[in-house]
Design an enzyme around this catalytic site. Structure first.
Site, PDB file in Angstrom:
ATOM      1  N   ARG A 108      41.054  60.878   6.907  1.00 28.58           N
ATOM      2  CA  ARG A 108      42.051  59.786   6.880  1.00 28.58           C
ATOM      3  C   ARG A 108      41.618  58.553   7.657  1.00 28.58           C
ATOM      4  NH1 ARG A 108      45.702  63.902   8.019  1.00 28.58           N
ATOM      5  NH2 ARG A 108      46.458  64.894   6.116  1.00 28.58           N
ATOM      6  N   LYS A 130      37.754  44.146   2.122  1.00 25.91           N
ATOM      7  CA  LYS A 130      37.903  44.800   0.808  1.00 25.91           C
ATOM      8  C   LYS A 130      36.792  45.825   0.655  1.00 25.91           C
ATOM      9  CE  LYS A 130      40.063  41.102  -1.905  1.00 25.91           C
ATOM     10  NZ  LYS A 130      39.888  40.169  -3.030  1.00 25.91           N
ATOM     11  N   GLU A 172      27.075  31.863  -3.849  1.00 26.27           N
ATOM     12  CA  GLU A 172      28.348  31.952  -3.111  1.00 26.27           C
ATOM     13  C   GLU A 172      28.414  30.886  -2.013  1.00 26.27           C
ATOM     14  OE1 GLU A 172      30.665  33.853  -4.312  1.00 26.27           O
ATOM     15  OE2 GLU A 172      29.525  35.299  -5.508  1.00 26.27           O
ATOM     16  N   LYS A 214      34.451  31.870   5.074  1.00 28.80           N
ATOM     17  CA  LYS A 214      35.099  33.019   4.418  1.00 28.80           C
ATOM     18  C   LYS A 214      36.103  33.666   5.380  1.00 28.80           C
ATOM     19  CE  LYS A 214      35.427  36.997   1.806  1.00 28.80           C
ATOM     20  NZ  LYS A 214      34.936  37.959   0.894  1.00 28.80           N
ATOM     21  N   GLU A 224      45.700  38.142  -0.088  1.00 31.47           N
ATOM     22  CA  GLU A 224      45.471  37.350  -1.293  1.00 31.47           C
ATOM     23  C   GLU A 224      46.743  36.915  -2.013  1.00 31.47           C
ATOM     24  OE1 GLU A 224      41.865  38.450  -3.220  1.00 31.47           O
ATOM     25  OE2 GLU A 224      42.382  37.376  -5.048  1.00 31.47           O
ATOM     26  N   ARG A 228      43.262  32.718  -0.413  1.00 34.09           N
ATOM     27  CA  ARG A 228      42.114  33.608  -0.650  1.00 34.09           C
ATOM     28  C   ARG A 228      41.689  33.566  -2.116  1.00 34.09           C
ATOM     29  NH1 ARG A 228      41.032  39.663   1.980  1.00 34.09           N
ATOM     30  NH2 ARG A 228      38.883  39.792   1.248  1.00 34.09           N
ATOM     31  N   ASN A 232      37.804  32.697  -5.697  1.00 35.03           N
ATOM     32  CA  ASN A 232      37.465  33.079  -7.079  1.00 35.03           C
ATOM     33  C   ASN A 232      36.935  31.911  -7.903  1.00 35.03           C
ATOM     34  OD1 ASN A 232      38.144  35.803  -6.913  1.00 35.03           O
ATOM     35  ND2 ASN A 232      40.320  35.335  -7.176  1.00 35.03           N
ATOM     36  N   HIS A 235      34.614  32.360 -10.814  1.00 31.42           N
ATOM     37  CA  HIS A 235      34.537  33.796 -11.096  1.00 31.42           C
ATOM     38  C   HIS A 235      35.256  34.216 -12.377  1.00 31.42           C
ATOM     39  CE1 HIS A 235      32.694  33.946  -7.215  1.00 31.42           C
ATOM     40  NE2 HIS A 235      32.604  35.262  -7.217  1.00 31.42           N
ATOM     41  N   HIS A 239      32.844  36.091 -14.581  1.00 30.37           N
ATOM     42  CA  HIS A 239      32.927  37.535 -14.850  1.00 30.37           C
ATOM     43  C   HIS A 239      32.893  37.821 -16.343  1.00 30.37           C
ATOM     44  CE1 HIS A 239      34.688  38.725 -10.692  1.00 30.37           C
ATOM     45  NE2 HIS A 239      33.384  38.882 -10.734  1.00 30.37           N
ATOM     46  N   HIS A 249      24.952  38.489 -11.066  1.00 31.60           N
ATOM     47  CA  HIS A 249      26.246  37.964 -10.638  1.00 31.60           C
ATOM     48  C   HIS A 249      26.155  36.474 -10.257  1.00 31.60           C
ATOM     49  CE1 HIS A 249      30.269  38.023  -8.976  1.00 31.60           C
ATOM     50  NE2 HIS A 249      29.806  37.502  -7.848  1.00 31.60           N
TER      51      HIS A 249
HETATM   52  N1  LIG Z   1      34.108  43.348  -0.485  1.00 26.82           N
HETATM   53  C1  LIG Z   1      34.055  42.098  -0.885  1.00 26.82           C
HETATM   54  O1  LIG Z   1      34.884  41.261  -0.510  1.00 26.82           O
HETATM   55  C2  LIG Z   1      32.932  41.674  -1.784  1.00 26.82           C
HETATM   56  C3  LIG Z   1      32.683  40.310  -2.015  1.00 26.82           C
HETATM   57  C4  LIG Z   1      31.610  39.959  -2.814  1.00 26.82           C
HETATM   58  C5  LIG Z   1      30.819  40.948  -3.389  1.00 26.82           C
HETATM   59  N2  LIG Z   1      31.094  42.253  -3.162  1.00 26.82           N
HETATM   60  C6  LIG Z   1      30.292  43.325  -3.757  1.00 26.82           C
HETATM   61  O2  LIG Z   1      28.966  43.201  -3.256  1.00 26.82           O
HETATM   62  C7  LIG Z   1      28.078  43.799  -4.194  1.00 26.82           C
HETATM   63  C8  LIG Z   1      26.873  42.922  -4.343  1.00 26.82           C
HETATM   64  O3  LIG Z   1      26.231  42.822  -3.086  1.00 26.82           O
HETATM   65  P1  LIG Z   1      24.687  42.432  -2.982  1.00 26.82           P
HETATM   66  O4  LIG Z   1      24.419  41.242  -3.794  1.00 26.82           O
HETATM   67  O5  LIG Z   1      24.356  42.430  -1.540  1.00 26.82           O
HETATM   68  O6  LIG Z   1      23.986  43.636  -3.764  1.00 26.82           O
HETATM   69  P2  LIG Z   1      23.247  44.987  -3.331  1.00 26.82           P
HETATM   70  O7  LIG Z   1      23.926  45.655  -2.214  1.00 26.82           O
HETATM   71  O8  LIG Z   1      23.064  45.736  -4.596  1.00 26.82           O
HETATM   72  O9  LIG Z   1      21.842  44.442  -2.811  1.00 26.82           O
HETATM   73  C9  LIG Z   1      20.957  43.823  -3.722  1.00 26.82           C
HETATM   74  C10 LIG Z   1      19.599  44.493  -3.711  1.00 26.82           C
HETATM   75  O10 LIG Z   1      18.905  44.128  -2.526  1.00 26.82           O
HETATM   76  C11 LIG Z   1      18.437  45.299  -1.851  1.00 26.82           C
HETATM   77  N3  LIG Z   1      18.442  44.936  -0.434  1.00 26.82           N
HETATM   78  C12 LIG Z   1      19.495  44.792   0.385  1.00 26.82           C
HETATM   79  N4  LIG Z   1      19.102  44.307   1.568  1.00 26.82           N
HETATM   80  C13 LIG Z   1      17.775  44.175   1.510  1.00 26.82           C
HETATM   81  C14 LIG Z   1      16.791  43.701   2.428  1.00 26.82           C
HETATM   82  N5  LIG Z   1      17.117  43.213   3.631  1.00 26.82           N
HETATM   83  N6  LIG Z   1      15.499  43.715   2.038  1.00 26.82           N
HETATM   84  C15 LIG Z   1      15.162  44.159   0.806  1.00 26.82           C
HETATM   85  N7  LIG Z   1      16.029  44.578  -0.124  1.00 26.82           N
HETATM   86  C16 LIG Z   1      17.341  44.579   0.237  1.00 26.82           C
HETATM   87  C17 LIG Z   1      19.390  46.383  -2.270  1.00 26.82           C
HETATM   88  O11 LIG Z   1      18.807  47.656  -2.140  1.00 26.82           O
HETATM   89  C18 LIG Z   1      19.646  46.011  -3.724  1.00 26.82           C
HETATM   90  O12 LIG Z   1      18.604  46.473  -4.522  1.00 26.82           O
HETATM   91  C19 LIG Z   1      28.871  43.990  -5.481  1.00 26.82           C
HETATM   92  O13 LIG Z   1      29.157  45.351  -5.660  1.00 26.82           O
HETATM   93  C20 LIG Z   1      30.150  43.221  -5.245  1.00 26.82           C
HETATM   94  O14 LIG Z   1      31.262  43.788  -5.899  1.00 26.82           O
HETATM   95  C21 LIG Z   1      32.138  42.637  -2.368  1.00 26.82           C
END
Ligand SMILES: NC(=O)c1ccc[n+]([C@@H]2O[C@H](COP(=O)([O-])OP(=O)(O)OC[C@H]3O[C@@H](n4cnc5c(N)ncnc54)[C@H](O)[C@@H]3O)[C@@H](O)[C@H]2O)c1
Length: 342
Positions: A108, A130, A172, A214, A224, A228, A232, A235, A239, A249
């Protein structure tokens, strides 16, 4: 290193800016902490994980699914994690989203923190609480909002980040500039991606500035109901075309932002006239600004978007660079404009 604390609805979150990964041992007790990372980050930064209990998950969005959560929970049981255990996600947005979720449901809820390692995770995904996973094709369908205890930013971890992931993150950053910060927009115009990759001070400044943008938006509107939603920007159409064309993305969001800028110009009342400047900035950061697509298909996808309410859809548009607004747009007006804005 500088430390800051931000107050969210349920807790204060500590931010360690310009920190070294080695500071982690002063933030959490090594013996009672489990790190979660993915196979790429682990392979590139193996030495950092020495001495820490570590769970390594598969990398990539396709693994941001429930089986990864089950795996983490299974490993936590093997490691005899209890309610005093700290869980720290070290990775991109996929790792931070999954870790925050798994930690929040194990027994939990355990305390958790993040060390984001992509530009996108630093300026966006790790901030705001999130957490969750995709369910089949439905992105972020299962999850919850819960803030981490801390975020630790070690910019040197970005040295191993592939170029396309830098570009992804800068989409972003440009979004933040468009909706909230005209000065940031000018800074981005002045420098290049290469400058930020080479100059650690410049990089630290821009990341910290974006983290604060942010954070401020989320602190104002954690659940949101208002501002917030501005995050988007780009987006909605982004999307829709991301799925249709299997785009990265950041690429999809870039095209979505151009469409939203064009729509902002076409709608009378907003008096927006800076779409060209935004297109030039996106292109400068190696982001695509148009796409050959079927606008009728895009419209059909948009009709199913969760931001649609009866015959209208809420769009984030710009009044000027640095100032965004939410406007309901009638679906039939959107349909007419789609051909011209895409
Ligand atoms: N929670 C939120 O508010 C929020 C906001 C925006 C995006 N997201 C989520 O974030 C995700 C995308 O995140 P991302 O773009 O970081 O993708 P990711 O976590 O897939 O990382 C991208 C790639 O880079 C590699 N990587 C990460 N750090 C590295 C480093 N220092 N050196 C070498 N390789 C590295 C990873 O293994 C992966 O292959 C999506 O799932 C999206 O939904 C969440």
């Amino acid at each position: 290193m500088t430390k800051a604390e931000y107050s969210f609805a349920q807790k204060k979150v500590a931010y360690y800016f310009d920190a070294s990964f080695s500071l982690l041992k002063d933030v959490v007790p090594v013996a009672n902490t489990v790190l979660v990372t993915d196979e790429n980050v682990f392979a590139q930064h193996k030495e950092k994980f020495e001495g820490w209990k570590t769970i390594v998950i598969k990398a990539g969005e396709e693994h941001k699914q429930q089986p990864a959560v089950d795996y983490i929970i299974g490993e936590l049981i093997k490691l005899e994690a209890d309610r005093k255990t700290f869980v720290v996600g070290v990775g991109g947005g996929v790792v931070t989203d999954i870790t925050g979720y798994a930690a929040s449901i194990y027994m939990r809820g355990l305390q958790f923190g993040f060390v984001p390692t992509t530009v996108l995770a630093m300026v966006d995904a790790s901030i705001g609480g999130k957490n969750g996973v995709d369910v089949g094709v439905y992105k972020n369908l299962a999850g919850l909002i819960k803030q981490p205890e801390f975020l630790l930013f070690d910019y040197s971890m970005l040295r191993t980040l592939p170029n396309e992931q830098w570009i992804n993150g800068f989409a972003e950053i440009i979004k933040h500039a468009c909706i909230k910060d005209a000065t940031l927009f000018s800074i981005l115009e002045k420098f290049t991606l290469h400058d930020f990759q080479q100059d650690e001070t410049l990089l630290a400044d821009i990341i910290e500035r974006n983290v604060k943008i942010k954070t401020a938006v989320v602190v104002e509107d954690e659940f949101e109901t208002g501002d917030r939603k501005l995050l988007n920007f780009g987006h909605t159409i982004g999307h829709a075309i991301e799925n249709m064309h299997q785009l990265l993305h950041g690429h999809a969001i870039s095209i979505g932002m151009v469409a939203a800028c064009n729509l902002s110009e076409q709608l009378t009342g907003l008096h927006f006239g800076e779409a060209k400047r935004i297109v030039q900035l996106l292109a400068k950061y190696h982001l695509p600004v148009d796409i050959e697509t079927d606008d009728e298909k895009v419209f059909q996808v948009l009709r199913m978007d969760k931001k649609r309410a009866s015959n209208e859809m809420n769009f984030i548009l710009l009044k000027k660079i640095g100032e965004a607004v939410i406007k309901p747009i009638e679906l039939k007006v959107l349909q007419q404009h789609l051909k011209e804005i895409l």
